[in-house]
Each structure stands twice: as structure tokens, then as C-alpha cells.
Design a protein around this motif. Structure first.
Motif, PDB file in Angstrom:
ATOM      1  N   TYR A 149     -13.672  -8.986   7.113  1.00  0.00           N
ATOM      2  CA  TYR A 149     -12.723 -10.085   6.904  1.00  0.00           C
ATOM      3  C   TYR A 149     -12.129 -10.127   5.504  1.00  0.00           C
ATOM      4  O   TYR A 149     -11.085 -10.751   5.304  1.00  0.00           O
ATOM      5  CB  TYR A 149     -13.390 -11.427   7.222  1.00  0.00           C
ATOM      6  CG  TYR A 149     -14.276 -11.989   6.148  1.00  0.00           C
ATOM      7  CD1 TYR A 149     -13.747 -12.726   5.090  1.00  0.00           C
ATOM      8  CD2 TYR A 149     -15.651 -11.795   6.189  1.00  0.00           C
ATOM      9  CE1 TYR A 149     -14.579 -13.251   4.103  1.00  0.00           C
ATOM     10  CE2 TYR A 149     -16.477 -12.324   5.219  1.00  0.00           C
ATOM     11  CZ  TYR A 149     -15.932 -13.053   4.183  1.00  0.00           C
ATOM     12  OH  TYR A 149     -16.738 -13.564   3.213  1.00  0.00           O
ATOM     13  N   HIS A 150     -12.766  -9.478   4.521  1.00  0.00           N
ATOM     14  CA  HIS A 150     -12.265  -9.579   3.146  1.00  0.00           C
ATOM     15  C   HIS A 150     -11.536  -8.304   2.721  1.00  0.00           C
ATOM     16  O   HIS A 150     -10.333  -8.327   2.449  1.00  0.00           O
ATOM     17  CB  HIS A 150     -13.422  -9.877   2.199  1.00  0.00           C
ATOM     18  CG  HIS A 150     -13.001 -10.115   0.785  1.00  0.00           C
ATOM     19  ND1 HIS A 150     -12.228 -11.193   0.417  1.00  0.00           N
ATOM     20  CD2 HIS A 150     -13.217  -9.410  -0.357  1.00  0.00           C
ATOM     21  CE1 HIS A 150     -12.000 -11.151  -0.880  1.00  0.00           C
ATOM     22  NE2 HIS A 150     -12.591 -10.075  -1.367  1.00  0.00           N
ATOM     23  N   TYR A 151     -12.249  -7.192   2.685  1.00  0.00           N
ATOM     24  CA  TYR A 151     -11.661  -5.958   2.169  1.00  0.00           C
ATOM     25  C   TYR A 151     -10.600  -5.396   3.111  1.00  0.00           C
ATOM     26  O   TYR A 151      -9.504  -5.007   2.674  1.00  0.00           O
ATOM     27  CB  TYR A 151     -12.757  -4.922   1.915  1.00  0.00           C
ATOM     28  CG  TYR A 151     -13.778  -5.370   0.898  1.00  0.00           C
ATOM     29  CD1 TYR A 151     -13.424  -5.570  -0.432  1.00  0.00           C
ATOM     30  CD2 TYR A 151     -15.096  -5.622   1.272  1.00  0.00           C
ATOM     31  CE1 TYR A 151     -14.354  -5.991  -1.367  1.00  0.00           C
ATOM     32  CE2 TYR A 151     -16.035  -6.040   0.354  1.00  0.00           C
ATOM     33  CZ  TYR A 151     -15.659  -6.226  -0.963  1.00  0.00           C
ATOM     34  OH  TYR A 151     -16.598  -6.655  -1.884  1.00  0.00           O
ATOM     35  N   THR A 152     -10.911  -5.350   4.417  1.00  0.00           N
ATOM     36  CA  THR A 152      -9.931  -4.813   5.368  1.00  0.00           C
ATOM     37  C   THR A 152      -8.677  -5.664   5.421  1.00  0.00           C
ATOM     38  O   THR A 152      -7.557  -5.143   5.415  1.00  0.00           O
ATOM     39  CB  THR A 152     -10.565  -4.702   6.764  1.00  0.00           C
ATOM     40  OG1 THR A 152     -11.705  -3.856   6.708  1.00  0.00           O
ATOM     41  CG2 THR A 152      -9.564  -4.118   7.767  1.00  0.00           C
ATOM     42  N   SER A 153      -8.843  -6.986   5.470  1.00  0.00           N
ATOM     43  CA  SER A 153      -7.680  -7.871   5.504  1.00  0.00           C
ATOM     44  C   SER A 153      -6.848  -7.740   4.233  1.00  0.00           C
ATOM     45  O   SER A 153      -5.613  -7.752   4.286  1.00  0.00           O
ATOM     46  CB  SER A 153      -8.125  -9.323   5.688  1.00  0.00           C
ATOM     47  OG  SER A 153      -8.731  -9.499   6.941  1.00  0.00           O
ATOM     48  N   ALA A 154      -7.515  -7.600   3.083  1.00  0.00           N
ATOM     49  CA  ALA A 154      -6.783  -7.456   1.824  1.00  0.00           C
ATOM     50  C   ALA A 154      -5.959  -6.168   1.824  1.00  0.00           C
ATOM     51  O   ALA A 154      -4.801  -6.155   1.378  1.00  0.00           O
ATOM     52  CB  ALA A 154      -7.756  -7.463   0.653  1.00  0.00           C
ATOM     53  N   ILE A 155      -6.533  -5.078   2.330  1.00  0.00           N
ATOM     54  CA  ILE A 155      -5.806  -3.808   2.392  1.00  0.00           C
ATOM     55  C   ILE A 155      -4.595  -3.920   3.310  1.00  0.00           C
ATOM     56  O   ILE A 155      -3.481  -3.477   2.973  1.00  0.00           O
ATOM     57  CB  ILE A 155      -6.755  -2.687   2.868  1.00  0.00           C
ATOM     58  CG1 ILE A 155      -7.806  -2.384   1.794  1.00  0.00           C
ATOM     59  CG2 ILE A 155      -5.970  -1.425   3.216  1.00  0.00           C
ATOM     60  CD1 ILE A 155      -8.873  -1.427   2.252  1.00  0.00           C
ATOM     61  N   ILE A 156      -4.786  -4.535   4.484  1.00  0.00           N
ATOM     62  CA  ILE A 156      -3.680  -4.652   5.439  1.00  0.00           C
ATOM     63  C   ILE A 156      -2.577  -5.539   4.890  1.00  0.00           C
ATOM     64  O   ILE A 156      -1.384  -5.237   5.025  1.00  0.00           O
ATOM     65  CB  ILE A 156      -4.196  -5.188   6.788  1.00  0.00           C
ATOM     66  CG1 ILE A 156      -5.225  -4.225   7.387  1.00  0.00           C
ATOM     67  CG2 ILE A 156      -3.043  -5.377   7.770  1.00  0.00           C
ATOM     68  CD1 ILE A 156      -5.887  -4.747   8.645  1.00  0.00           C
ATOM     69  N   PHE A 157      -2.943  -6.666   4.253  1.00  0.00           N
ATOM     70  CA  PHE A 157      -1.936  -7.542   3.660  1.00  0.00           C
ATOM     71  C   PHE A 157      -1.167  -6.820   2.558  1.00  0.00           C
ATOM     72  O   PHE A 157       0.048  -7.013   2.408  1.00  0.00           O
ATOM     73  CB  PHE A 157      -2.593  -8.803   3.100  1.00  0.00           C
ATOM     74  CG  PHE A 157      -2.661  -9.938   4.073  1.00  0.00           C
ATOM     75  CD1 PHE A 157      -1.508 -10.429   4.673  1.00  0.00           C
ATOM     76  CD2 PHE A 157      -3.873 -10.521   4.408  1.00  0.00           C
ATOM     77  CE1 PHE A 157      -1.570 -11.475   5.587  1.00  0.00           C
ATOM     78  CE2 PHE A 157      -3.941 -11.559   5.316  1.00  0.00           C
ATOM     79  CZ  PHE A 157      -2.788 -12.037   5.904  1.00  0.00           C
ATOM     80  N   ALA A 158      -1.847  -5.988   1.776  1.00  0.00           N
ATOM     81  CA  ALA A 158      -1.163  -5.226   0.726  1.00  0.00           C
ATOM     82  C   ALA A 158      -0.135  -4.268   1.346  1.00  0.00           C
ATOM     83  O   ALA A 158       0.998  -4.152   0.854  1.00  0.00           O
ATOM     84  CB  ALA A 158      -2.184  -4.457  -0.112  1.00  0.00           C
ATOM     85  N   PHE A 159      -0.519  -3.601   2.436  1.00  0.00           N
ATOM     86  CA  PHE A 159       0.419  -2.717   3.124  1.00  0.00           C
ATOM     87  C   PHE A 159       1.609  -3.503   3.693  1.00  0.00           C
ATOM     88  O   PHE A 159       2.751  -3.041   3.650  1.00  0.00           O
ATOM     89  CB  PHE A 159      -0.285  -1.962   4.245  1.00  0.00           C
ATOM     90  CG  PHE A 159      -1.185  -0.859   3.769  1.00  0.00           C
ATOM     91  CD1 PHE A 159      -0.897  -0.167   2.603  1.00  0.00           C
ATOM     92  CD2 PHE A 159      -2.322  -0.508   4.477  1.00  0.00           C
ATOM     93  CE1 PHE A 159      -1.720   0.855   2.149  1.00  0.00           C
ATOM     94  CE2 PHE A 159      -3.155   0.514   4.038  1.00  0.00           C
ATOM     95  CZ  PHE A 159      -2.848   1.193   2.872  1.00  0.00           C
ATOM     96  N   ALA A 160       1.326  -4.688   4.242  1.00  0.00           N
ATOM     97  CA  ALA A 160       2.402  -5.508   4.794  1.00  0.00           C
ATOM     98  C   ALA A 160       3.404  -5.900   3.706  1.00  0.00           C
ATOM     99  O   ALA A 160       4.625  -5.903   3.931  1.00  0.00           O
ATOM    100  CB  ALA A 160       1.821  -6.758   5.458  1.00  0.00           C
TER     101      ALA A 160
END
Length: 383
Positions: A27-38
């Protein structure tokens, strides 16, 4: 106002001491990576030039701008330069690429999906359990830096809170009409294992959603793209994330419909290829780690003998005289599933030394309670 509420939600979802590494990875690292890509893709799409088309010489600047806007909104299609141009409309439509406009929105949705198990864990934990795992674990972590007297007092406070919570969990009943049902003694443990299953199910579903979004039924799509790149098989041959596509559009001029076909460059696909290839392998890694974590918690939580093994390990580290039957009653009757779960959390985050001190304090409380019950029973028999 919407941004304010979203900020408040995500502020409340920052990592806590009762989350293990696999939970944070989801919920923290994966979501942060995806939001950065978005954000990266959104900046390229809405600030830069995501598409540029080769238009006939007679097109004015306004016509060229219209063509590029139209081809971006509508779907383009990929056609290798060495292939014959399809005459049928259905053949062109079958080659259409329809994902690139939606990449930022899909990435944002995927990032939000990784937060759903975390939201359920924190919401359902406080709704029905009566045990504040986060506060108990935080108190235990804070106690590590205290002096001996303050540390001992904090350990006794944590033991008292755990004892009260477990007692309430055992004794408090939920009354609904004529039905009286005891509160589950393993609610927190079952909930945590269920959340682990949700984390795993979510990331597996994300893999299938990613393949569906990219228009492929191949489960190992990412491996094939990586193999093509390593073998020097570029997009011109493979058709994966093509940079050059074709676009058909019609213009009505003085009652006559003019058909145009132009060639366009999808520069955004240079980013999409790297982003989705990374995410595809990242999801598989997260799925593997989540599966290992889920089975680990299932085994240590429900396999017979695991609770006894865990508690006896800490009791043996002390000079306390313990017999198997007393320890068995302490584990199953006093602590229960949720008590052992809390101790596992405290051991994992606060360390073995503090966990040992806390188990010893609970052990003494348990023995005091047993002696009190025996004394009351003796007094009743004498009278």
C-alpha cells in the motif's frame, strides 16, 4: 474541498508500526511508484506533445492542430511500413490502439486499489476488535528508549491494557434480539490473515487487468516484451508499444466528405513501454512476496503447536519455573489467538527483549489470577 479530503485520507494511511514490510510494500511503496508514473505520463500528455502527425503540405497550422487533436482523442492503429495498407475498415479497426489516452487514469486507479486492504484493516480493526494493536505496538517501541524504571512501568501498562482488552473480548456479548453471541476471540488474527489474502488477490488481479488494458491475453506478456528487447526485436517488428501509427479521419467541406489518412508519432509510448514493463515485473515480485507472507501468517497463526512454541521460546529465556500444562492454559485460555498475535507484532517491531519482559509480566498476571481463583474456591468450600 475534494483535494483536502483526499489529502486527509492519505495522511491517515502513512506507514504505522503494526504494518509489516510486505504490507508497506503493497500500500505504500507500490502505490507511491505508480502515482509517480501517473504524474510523469500526465505531464507528458497534458504539458508536452504526446502525438505529432505528418500531414499533407496543403494543411494549414490550424488543420494540423485539428488533425493531431482528433488523432489523439480517437484511436490510432498500428501498421508496419512493409505491410500492405488494409482497404477494409474492419481490418483497420482490429489494429487500433486504445490504451494510451487512459494511462494516467488507469495508473491512478491501480494505485488506489493497493490502498483498499489497508483501509479495511484499519477500519475493521477498530470497529469490532476492541484491541488497539497499533497503540500497543507503538508503546512497546517507545519503551525501548526509556530508563529501567520507566520501561518497567510501561511494560506493566501494556500488560494491563492487553489483559483488559482480552478479558473484554472474552466476556462482552453482542445482544441482537434473542440471540446472544460471544465476541470472537480470534477476530484480529482472522482479519489480519484475510487482509493478507486481499493484498495477494489485489496484486494478482492487477496483473490480469494490466494485460487486459494492453489488449493481450498472454499472461507472460512482460517476459515476451523483455525477450524481444534483449533480442533486438524492436517495436517495428513486434508491434509492442508502437511509436508510429496511422490515423483515419473525415472532414466535411462544402457538403463533400473528404477522407484523410495520416501517419503519427506516439512519443508517449516510449515512456509507456518502460513503465508497463517495470510494473509488470514489479507486480509479479509483489505477488510472490505477498503469497509467502500470507502462507507464513497462516502457518504461525493456525498450525497446531505454533502458539505454544512461540510463547515457550520467551519463557525459556528467563529463570521462571514453568510446566507444560500451565503454559498451555496461559496460551489458550489467557492470551488466545489475538493475544499471541499482539505479542508477535510487538516482538517483530519492538524486539525480543521487550517481548520477553511483556510475556513475563503477563505470565505473572496470569498466575496471580489463578491463585486468586483457587483462593476464592477454597474460601467458598470452607464456608
Amino acid at each position: 474541498m475534494l483535494l483536502y479530503y483526499l489529502a486527509a485520507i492519505f495522511k491517515g494511511l502513512h506507514p504505522r508500526v503494526d504494518d509489516d514490510f510486505v504490507d508497506k510494500l503493497n500500500y505504500h511503496y507500490t502505490s507511491a511508484i505508480i502515482f509517480a508514473f501517473a504524474i510523469i505520463v500526465s505531464a507528458k500528455q497534458y504539458v508536452g506533445y504526446p502525438i505529432q502527425c505528418w500531414v499533407p503540405a496543403q494543411f494549414t497550422d490550424a488543420w494540423e492542430q485539428y488533425t493531431e487533436n482528433y488523432c489523439w482523442v480517437e484511436n490510432t492503429y498500428y501498421l508496419p511500413l512493409t505491410s500492405a495498407f488494409p482497404l477494409e475498415y474492419g481490418d483497420r479497426r482490429a489494429r487500433q490502439i486504445s490504451y494510451y489516452q487512459w494511462v494516467p487514469f488507469v495508473l491512478a486507479l491501480e494505485a488506489l486499489c493497493f490502498y483498499i486492504p489497508c483501509i479495511m484493516w484499519r477500519g475493521l480493526l477498530h470497529w469490532h476488535s476492541g484491541i488497539n494493536v497499533q497503540s500497543l505496538t507503538q508503546m512497546a517501541c517507545d519503551a525501548r528508549m526509556m530508563d529501567a524504571d520507566a520501561r518497567a512501568a510501561t511494560v506493566q501498562t501494556i500488560a494491563g491494557h492487553m489483559e483488559d482488552a482480552l478479558e473484554i473480548q472474552r466476556e462482552v456479548t453482542d445482544v441482537s434480539g434473542m440471540c446472544v453471541q460471544k465476541r470472537w476471540a480470534n477476530y484480529v488474527t482472522l482479519l489480519y490473515v484475510f487482509i493478507k489474502m486481499l493484498y495477494l488477490g489485489n496484486v494478482v488481479l492487477q496483473v490480469f487487468m494490466l494485460n487486459s488494458f494492453l489488449g493481450t491475453d498472454n499472461l507472460f506478456y512482460g517476459f515476451h516484451i523483455l525477450r524481444d528487447l534483449l533480442n533486438g526485436r524492436e517495436w517495428e517488428v513486434s508491434g509492442n508499444f508502437p511509436r508510429v501509427t496511422m490515423c483515419d479521419f473525415e472532414v466535411r467541406v462544402l457538403g463533400n466528405v473528404h477522407h484523410h489518412t495520416v501517419q503519427c508519432v506516439l512519443m508517449i509510448n516510449m515512456f509507456n513501454e518502460k513503465i508497463f514493463l517495470f510494473l509488470w515485473f514489479w507486480y509479479f515480485m509483489v505477488a510472490f512476496v505477498s503469497a509467502v507472507s500470507m502462507f507464513h501468517w497462516i502457518i504461525i497463526s493456525f498450525l497446531p503447536g505454533q502458539h505454544m512454541k512461540f510463547i515457550r521460546k520467551y519463557l525459556r529465556a528467563t529463570d521462571l519455573a514453568t510446566d507444560r500444562q500451565s503454559v498451555k492454559k496461559f496460551v489458550h485460555k489467557f492470551l488466545g489467538y489475538d493475544g499471541v498475535f499482539c505479542m508477535r507484532m510487538i516482538s517483530a517491531h519492538a524486539g525480543d527483549i521487550l517481548a520477553t519482559e511483556l510475556i513475563v509480566a503477563l505470565w505473572h498476571n496470569f498466575n496471580d489470577r489463578v491463585r486468586k481463583i483457587q483462593f476464592n474456591s477454597t474460601e467458598s468450600l470452607n464456608h
